[in-house]
Scaffold this active site. Structure first.
Site, PDB file in Angstrom:
ATOM      1  N   ASP A  54       0.207  -8.876   3.861  1.00 35.14           N
ATOM      2  CA  ASP A  54      -0.319  -7.520   3.923  1.00 35.14           C
ATOM      3  C   ASP A  54       0.867  -6.559   4.126  1.00 35.14           C
ATOM      4  O   ASP A  54       1.914  -6.956   4.644  1.00 35.14           O
ATOM      5  CB  ASP A  54      -1.300  -7.416   5.083  1.00 35.14           C
ATOM      6  CG  ASP A  54      -1.729  -5.991   5.341  1.00 35.14           C
ATOM      7  OD1 ASP A  54      -2.262  -5.363   4.411  1.00 35.14           O
ATOM      8  OD2 ASP A  54      -1.498  -5.479   6.456  1.00 35.14           O
ATOM      9  N   ALA A  55       0.696  -5.299   3.743  1.00 39.78           N
ATOM     10  CA  ALA A  55       1.801  -4.333   3.844  1.00 39.78           C
ATOM     11  C   ALA A  55       1.724  -3.484   5.117  1.00 39.78           C
ATOM     12  O   ALA A  55       2.566  -3.607   6.025  1.00 39.78           O
ATOM     13  CB  ALA A  55       1.810  -3.427   2.617  1.00 39.78           C
ATOM     14  N   TYR A  56       0.709  -2.629   5.206  1.00 39.52           N
ATOM     15  CA  TYR A  56       0.666  -1.597   6.249  1.00 39.52           C
ATOM     16  C   TYR A  56       0.251  -2.195   7.595  1.00 39.52           C
ATOM     17  O   TYR A  56      -0.843  -2.728   7.742  1.00 39.52           O
ATOM     18  CB  TYR A  56      -0.264  -0.463   5.836  1.00 39.52           C
ATOM     19  CG  TYR A  56       0.254   0.244   4.593  1.00 39.52           C
ATOM     20  CD1 TYR A  56       1.420   1.006   4.658  1.00 39.52           C
ATOM     21  CD2 TYR A  56      -0.363   0.097   3.363  1.00 39.52           C
ATOM     22  CE1 TYR A  56       1.933   1.623   3.538  1.00 39.52           C
ATOM     23  CE2 TYR A  56       0.138   0.715   2.235  1.00 39.52           C
ATOM     24  CZ  TYR A  56       1.293   1.474   2.317  1.00 39.52           C
ATOM     25  OH  TYR A  56       1.812   2.071   1.205  1.00 39.52           O
ATOM     26  N   ARG A 116      -5.060   5.854  11.334  1.00 36.94           N
ATOM     27  CA  ARG A 116      -5.209   4.481  10.861  1.00 36.94           C
ATOM     28  C   ARG A 116      -6.679   4.034  10.889  1.00 36.94           C
ATOM     29  O   ARG A 116      -7.175   3.414   9.949  1.00 36.94           O
ATOM     30  CB  ARG A 116      -4.361   3.561  11.737  1.00 36.94           C
ATOM     31  CG  ARG A 116      -4.435   2.092  11.378  1.00 36.94           C
ATOM     32  CD  ARG A 116      -3.876   1.823  10.008  1.00 36.94           C
ATOM     33  NE  ARG A 116      -3.809   0.398   9.710  1.00 36.94           N
ATOM     34  CZ  ARG A 116      -3.664  -0.079   8.482  1.00 36.94           C
ATOM     35  NH1 ARG A 116      -3.553   0.736   7.442  1.00 36.94           N
ATOM     36  NH2 ARG A 116      -3.605  -1.371   8.276  1.00 36.94           N
ATOM     37  N   SER A 152      -1.912  -5.656  -1.002  1.00 36.31           N
ATOM     38  CA  SER A 152      -2.183  -4.489  -0.157  1.00 36.31           C
ATOM     39  C   SER A 152      -3.229  -3.566  -0.757  1.00 36.31           C
ATOM     40  O   SER A 152      -3.367  -3.453  -1.975  1.00 36.31           O
ATOM     41  CB  SER A 152      -0.872  -3.706   0.026  1.00 36.31           C
ATOM     42  OG  SER A 152      -1.105  -2.441   0.611  1.00 36.31           O
ATOM     43  N   ASN A 153      -3.933  -2.865   0.146  1.00 36.05           N
ATOM     44  CA  ASN A 153      -4.807  -1.759  -0.248  1.00 36.05           C
ATOM     45  C   ASN A 153      -4.027  -0.602  -0.871  1.00 36.05           C
ATOM     46  O   ASN A 153      -4.613   0.252  -1.545  1.00 36.05           O
ATOM     47  CB  ASN A 153      -5.542  -1.213   0.978  1.00 36.05           C
ATOM     48  CG  ASN A 153      -6.793  -1.996   1.351  1.00 36.05           C
ATOM     49  OD1 ASN A 153      -7.312  -2.781   0.561  1.00 36.05           O
ATOM     50  ND2 ASN A 153      -7.269  -1.782   2.572  1.00 36.05           N
TER      51      ASN A 153
END
Lengths: 225, 225
Positions: free
Chosen positions: A9-11, A45, A121-122
């Site tokens: 995942d990224a964030y 977030r 990622s989203n």
């Protein structure tokens, strides 16, 4: 099953999403953030994620850049920050979020061992490319996969399906790594091996599956493979 | 379009979901809740909703009673409450949540004017029947519709579809009332007329549709019809 592919995942996982509000608050032009930046980072977030799930349930997709602006607008109003310059600066900083300190070394270690590495990622392709470039981790990644290619957000199966489609691997040869408990649970329910990076020491989410591993940062990831 | 049918969300809209934690904290056996009941009420509700959306996205439905227990277990762990008796009491109180003080009168007014009235809720039939009975509002309601009949949570269109199927009405002859901003937005996006009961004075959610009316409690609802 031997792990051949490690997907991040990224964030929140590779990139520190709280850094934008913290960095802006330290700038002389944005003293309006001095006391409220932690609340803004949290609300921003939370709403960004909430809106991603709601849009996925309702079949009303938009890209993550829109969600990022929408979540910030809610957070700024909730915390009584009205300066348009502050909004613009926070959004600008979201395109150059720092990677967590251990991230480049861990990715390099995985690549040196012949593991396929990717982001799933989203985020929109443009956002992800900017973050990867800014953090200088592109050379350790085989690919950066965005949900924009399937038009729905996590934890839809259609998102996790992108990994097998890209790497030709079976589900349980994938180690999926996320700092988002719901994402780790979603990937575990899908059939990936999973590691939850629980930086905050939060309780495990009570969902339909549990992560296989819980770690406090990315350092232990190579040991899981 | 004339409104023929007024449909209410249940939890947070007709019934006060924070009442369970507050009431338990006031009991002599549950002093472990004295300082943390507001945080538990907040976390319990947040996780209950988060899990509803995640399960809807992933196609992993369970009933709302399971979600209610799952959300509470997360909230108790996050707030370091470990007494099983406290958990049991909180869950028990969720079956007898009080209605907001103005709710019975408003429902009675709508019925006296010949408006169709119903609940449309994520709750399970058993939970909803218990809450309606406990609050003594059943005689003012034509029906109580539960998402269990379609097997997915709000804001899926399949949930909002239940209203037209039950009452044979077109979408914009329905006034949908919810204290949950995302639910009011979801129903507006679906095509209902909508009223958001914004008891907390929260910012409007930045979603794909906005509620048509914003009110501070249920008192103004008859004036909207």
């Amino acid at each position: 099953m031997t792990i051949t592919t490690c997907v991040f995942d990224a964030y929140g996982t590779l990139f520190d999403v709280t850094a934008a509000a913290q960095a802006a608050a330290a700038e002389p032009n944005h003293t309006d953030l001095a006391n409220v930046w932690p609340a803004i980072a949290r609300d921003w977030r939370a709403k960004q994620l909430e809106y991603s799930w709601l849009r996925a349930v309702a079949g009303r997709h938009c890209d993550f850049w829109q969600l990022t602006q929408d979540g910030l607008d809610w957070a700024l109003e909730a915390n009584h920050v009205t300066n348009p310059g502050t909004r613009a600066r926070l959004l600008e900083l979201y395109w150059e979020l720092p990677a967590y300190p251990e991230a480049p070394t861990i990715l390099e270690t995985l690549k040196s061992r012949g593991i396929n590495t990717a982001i799933l990622s989203n985020g929109s392709p443009a956002m992800l490319n900017a973050a990867v470039t800014s953090a200088k981790i592109g050379r350790f990644l085989d690919d950066t996969l965005s949900v924009e290619d399937v038009g729905v957000f996590k934890p839809s199966d259609r998102v996790y399906d992108m990994v097998g489609a890209r790497f030709g691997c079976v589900k349980d040869s994938v180690l999926f790594v996320s700092s988002n408990g719901w994402d780790a649970a979603g990937a575990a329910g899908y059939g990936f091996q999973t590691a939850w990076v629980n930086r905050a020491g939060a309780p495990v989410d009570r969902l339909y599956a549990a992560p296989h591993h819980v770690v406090s940062d990315l350092t232990a990831i190579p040991e899981l493979i």
